[in-house]
Design an enzyme around this catalytic site. Structure first.
Site, PDB file in Angstrom:
ATOM      1  N   GLY A 124       0.990  -1.143  -0.051  1.00 11.85           N
ATOM      2  CA  GLY A 124       0.030  -0.002  -0.086  1.00 11.85           C
ATOM      3  C   GLY A 124       0.868   1.351  -0.017  1.00 11.85           C
ATOM      4  O   GLY A 124       0.553   2.228   0.701  1.00 11.85           O
ATOM      5  N   ALA A 125       2.121   1.059  -0.644  1.00  7.92           N
ATOM      6  CA  ALA A 125       2.683   2.323  -1.019  1.00  7.92           C
ATOM      7  C   ALA A 125       3.586   2.909   0.304  1.00  7.92           C
ATOM      8  O   ALA A 125       3.554   4.102   0.505  1.00  7.92           O
ATOM      9  CB  ALA A 125       2.152   3.287  -1.718  1.00  7.92           C
ATOM     10  N   SER A 211       4.546  -5.984  -2.550  1.00  7.49           N
ATOM     11  CA  SER A 211       4.588  -4.379  -3.111  1.00  7.49           C
ATOM     12  C   SER A 211       5.409  -3.735  -1.857  1.00  7.49           C
ATOM     13  O   SER A 211       6.714  -4.177  -1.457  1.00  7.49           O
ATOM     14  CB  SER A 211       3.352  -3.802  -3.389  1.00  7.49           C
ATOM     15  OG  SER A 211       3.469  -2.774  -3.722  1.00  7.49           O
ATOM     16  N   ALA A 212       4.934  -2.689  -1.127  1.00  7.18           N
ATOM     17  CA  ALA A 212       5.753  -1.975   0.114  1.00  7.18           C
ATOM     18  C   ALA A 212       5.730  -2.757   1.080  1.00  7.18           C
ATOM     19  O   ALA A 212       6.901  -3.116   1.663  1.00  7.18           O
ATOM     20  CB  ALA A 212       4.917  -0.949   0.514  1.00  7.18           C
ATOM     21  N   ASP A 336       3.724  -6.083 -13.785  1.00  6.94           N
ATOM     22  CA  ASP A 336       3.449  -5.219 -12.489  1.00  6.94           C
ATOM     23  C   ASP A 336       3.468  -3.778 -12.759  1.00  6.94           C
ATOM     24  O   ASP A 336       2.770  -3.016 -11.753  1.00  6.94           O
ATOM     25  CB  ASP A 336       4.935  -5.442 -11.567  1.00  6.94           C
ATOM     26  CG  ASP A 336       4.675  -6.334 -10.264  1.00  6.94           C
ATOM     27  OD1 ASP A 336       3.692  -6.256  -9.863  1.00  6.94           O
ATOM     28  OD2 ASP A 336       5.489  -7.129 -10.268  1.00  6.94           O
ATOM     29  N   HIS A 451       0.108  -5.818 -11.321  1.00  4.91           N
ATOM     30  CA  HIS A 451       0.370  -5.214  -9.901  1.00  4.91           C
ATOM     31  C   HIS A 451      -0.541  -5.997  -8.946  1.00  4.91           C
ATOM     32  O   HIS A 451      -1.672  -5.697  -8.939  1.00  4.91           O
ATOM     33  CB  HIS A 451       0.754  -4.062  -9.613  1.00  4.91           C
ATOM     34  CG  HIS A 451       1.608  -3.870  -8.042  1.00  4.91           C
ATOM     35  ND1 HIS A 451       2.675  -4.364  -8.093  1.00  4.91           N
ATOM     36  CD2 HIS A 451       1.281  -2.955  -7.371  1.00  4.91           C
ATOM     37  CE1 HIS A 451       3.116  -3.854  -6.841  1.00  4.91           C
ATOM     38  NE2 HIS A 451       2.264  -3.024  -6.436  1.00  4.91           N
TER      39      HIS A 451
END
Ligand SMILES: *[C@@H]1O[C@H](CO)[C@@H](O)[C@H](O)[C@H]1NC(C)=O
Ligand SMILES: *[C@@H]1O[C@H](CO)[C@@H](O)[C@H](O)[C@H]1NC(C)=O
Length: 549
Positions: A124-125, A211-212, A336, A451
């Site tokens: 979630g960045a 991701s994050a 992605d 992604h």
């Protein structure tokens, strides 16, 4: 009838009496009691939700141990997320009191002991996310149930702070940053101290994330603070070397946040920010999400980890010796970058529109801005080498997706795999490319794995909500859960309780072996040297251009 009734009641009674369950568990903070669900014939699942692994954190402080409680804590409802922006970035949700984790423990005829443990960190960045994930028809994305049941492992999912409260940093000791990474570390340490009481093996701890969350896994491996606490690690579409994963000039963004909440930017900035309302601080931590070829969103992710001289003593690329004994499995999805490209260059998803070559040039110019015009031209040559004189519409679009996939995920992941293999002592290294095509009906048919597409398969959604999927999706899910949980048990994705469709060879410094994961796996799925020409371009040719600013 009466006899049958009595027999049925007796059967139910015996069934209930036989259900293998932990019941009340003693933890360092006090007693907890979860819920026991029947998941199959003689298969049960003890689920504990919202166990505190640290106290409510102080503002911009490292987490500290929970003071504990008296009586039995009912661990039956998920905790709130850590306070964060909503997706439109106009409001907030969640709470500052958020350092909780959830545990799924599979049980057979008797209570399990010595199970491997898998701890998941969400993506979630570094701005969004929660330990249970999005809820769809009472089915939470990050429910550990399918992995735990099918792989016979304990699954833990943990909250960590995000946004300004998780990552705001002035680049010095006033506001050191990385609070969210310290939360993850506290969760890992809690699991090591307490998981035995849940039937887990503290000597068999795997962390995984996407991701994050994948980058977080990588940071936790590279930090000297987790020595001995992590035995294996899985990064899905994110590593510490990603260009968005480290903010190298955090002060500039901290000053922007200070200005937005009316704090001075001099030496009193920290004390002012510390007294500012948490919701106001969270609302000030927005980032620009209107991408364009000249301003791709990957460049705007400002609330990220920092090199603080403590959790991260130095640049992540120099810290791989800390991971020399941690088995590592990492990979990416073949498209992605697609979801980001769709924002930066919307024409890639519009079948009736072509993507102008000018957009390709402009995107490369912004991604290479610190190296100047010559580097941008060299990058353009690399990416258009196979175009011919009159490239088809879709070839241009796929090139744009390749550029973002390479830059945001693929090249940093290949670099991390290489460095991990190079510095390994006892550790093994495994690489994958996930290629099951996107299920989004609105996308063009050439779109591969976008992604976050991998998450639904790793968390077994084709089994949990079978009507939403085809049988081929259950195959992919079965393969991924088998590889992931075998790896958690033994450090080798091929060896464990689950059968796999093809032997996955180790990634070596010379061979760069990987598997292509999708629903039709066989000996052709084993490949080598993923996009080597582009990896070489970004890591060598491009890197050798001097910086212009
Ligand atoms: C982890 O679990 C496996 C399978 O239960 C076991 O063979 C191994 O000794 C355990 N410990 C480590 C450090 O791998
Ligand atoms: C699935 O993997 C096989 C083996 O690598 C490959 O031939 C096939 O193209 C892949 N399918 C997709 C949709 O990418």
């Amino acid at each position: 009838m009466a006899v049958l009734g009595i027999l049925a009641a007796l059967g139910l009674f015996l069934g209930a009496a036989n259900a293998a369950t932990l019941g009340v568990v003693y933890t360092e903070g006090g007693m907890v009691e979860g819920k026991n669900n029947v998941v199959g014939l003689f298969r049960y699942m003890d689920v504990f939700k919202a166990i505190p692994f640290a106290a409510q954190p102080g503002r911009f402080q490292k987490p500290v141990p929970h003071p504990g409680w008296t009586g039995v804590l009912k661990a039956t409802d998920f905790a709130k997320r850590c306070l964060q922006l909503d997706l439109l970035q106009t409001g907030t949700r969640g709470s500052e009191d958020c350092l909780y984790l959830n545990i799924w423990v599979p049980q057979g005829r008797s209570v399990s002991t010595g199970l491997p443990v898998m701890i998941f960190f969400y993506g979630g960045a570094f701005l969004w996310g929660g330990s249970q994930g999005a809820n769809f028809l009472d089915n939470y994305l990050y429910s550990g149930e399918e992995i735990a049941d099918r792989g016979n492992v304990i699954v833990v999912t943990a909250n960590y702070r995000v946004g300004t409260l998780g990552f705001l940093s002035s680049g010095d000791s006033e506001l050191p940053g990385n609070y969210g990474l310290w939360d993850q570390h506290a969760a890992i340490a809690w699991v090591n101290r307490n998981i035995k009481a849940f039937g887990g093996d503290p000597d068999n701890v795997t962390i995984f994330g996407e991701s994050a969350g994948g980058a977080s896994v990588s940071f936790q491996m590279l930090s000297p603070h987790n020595k001995g606490l992590i035995h294996r690690a899985i990064s899905q579409s994110g590593v510490a070397l990603c260009p968005w994963a480290v903010n190298r000039n955090p002060r500039a963004y901290a000053e922007q946040v200070a200005q937005r909440v009316g704090c001075p930017t001099d030496q009193t900035m920290f004390s002012c920010l510390k007294m500012t309302d948490a919701v106001e601080l969270t609302l000030a931590g927005t980032i620009s999400l209107d991408g364009s070829p000249a301003n791709p969103i990957v460049k705007n992710l400002a609330l990220s980890p920092v090199i603080d001289g403590d959790f991260l003593p130095d640049d992540p690329s120099t810290l791989f010796s800390n991971a020399a004994d941690i088995d590592y499995l990492a990979g990416i999805n073949d498209m992605d970058g697609h979801i980001f490209t769709g924002v930066d260059v919307p024409s890639v998803n519009q079948p009736l529109h072509s993507t102008p070559v000018e957009d390709v040039k402009e995107l490369l110019t912004s991604l290479t801005s610190e190296k100047g015009r010559e580097a941008a031209a060299a990058a353009f040559d690399q990416y258009t080498a196979n175009w011919g004189s009159n490239p088809a519409k879709d070839d241009i679009k796929k090139t744009v997706v390749d550029i973002e996939t390479d830059y945001i995920f693929l090249v940093p992941t290949q670099t991390a795999l290489y460095l991990h293999a190079k510095h390994a002592n006892t550790a093994r290294t495994y690489s994958y490319l996930f290629t099951e095509p996107s299920r989004m009906p609105v996308y063009p048919s050439w779109v591969g794995a976008d992604h976050a597409d991998d998450l639904q398969y790793v968390f077994g959604k084709p089994f949990a909500t079978p009507l939403g999927y085809f049988p081929r999706h259950r195959k992919v899910s079965k393969y991924m859960i088998a590889y992931w949980t075998n790896f958690a048990k033994t450090g080798d994705p091929n060896t464990g309780e689950s059968d796999v469709p093809v032997a996955w060879p180790r990634f070596t410094e010379e061979g760069h072996q990987f598997v292509d994961i999708n629903h039709s796996m066989g000996k052709d799925s084993v490949k080598q040297k993923l996009r080597t020409r582009f990896v070489y371009f970004w890591t060598s040719t491009f890197a050798s251009f001097p910086n212009v600013n």
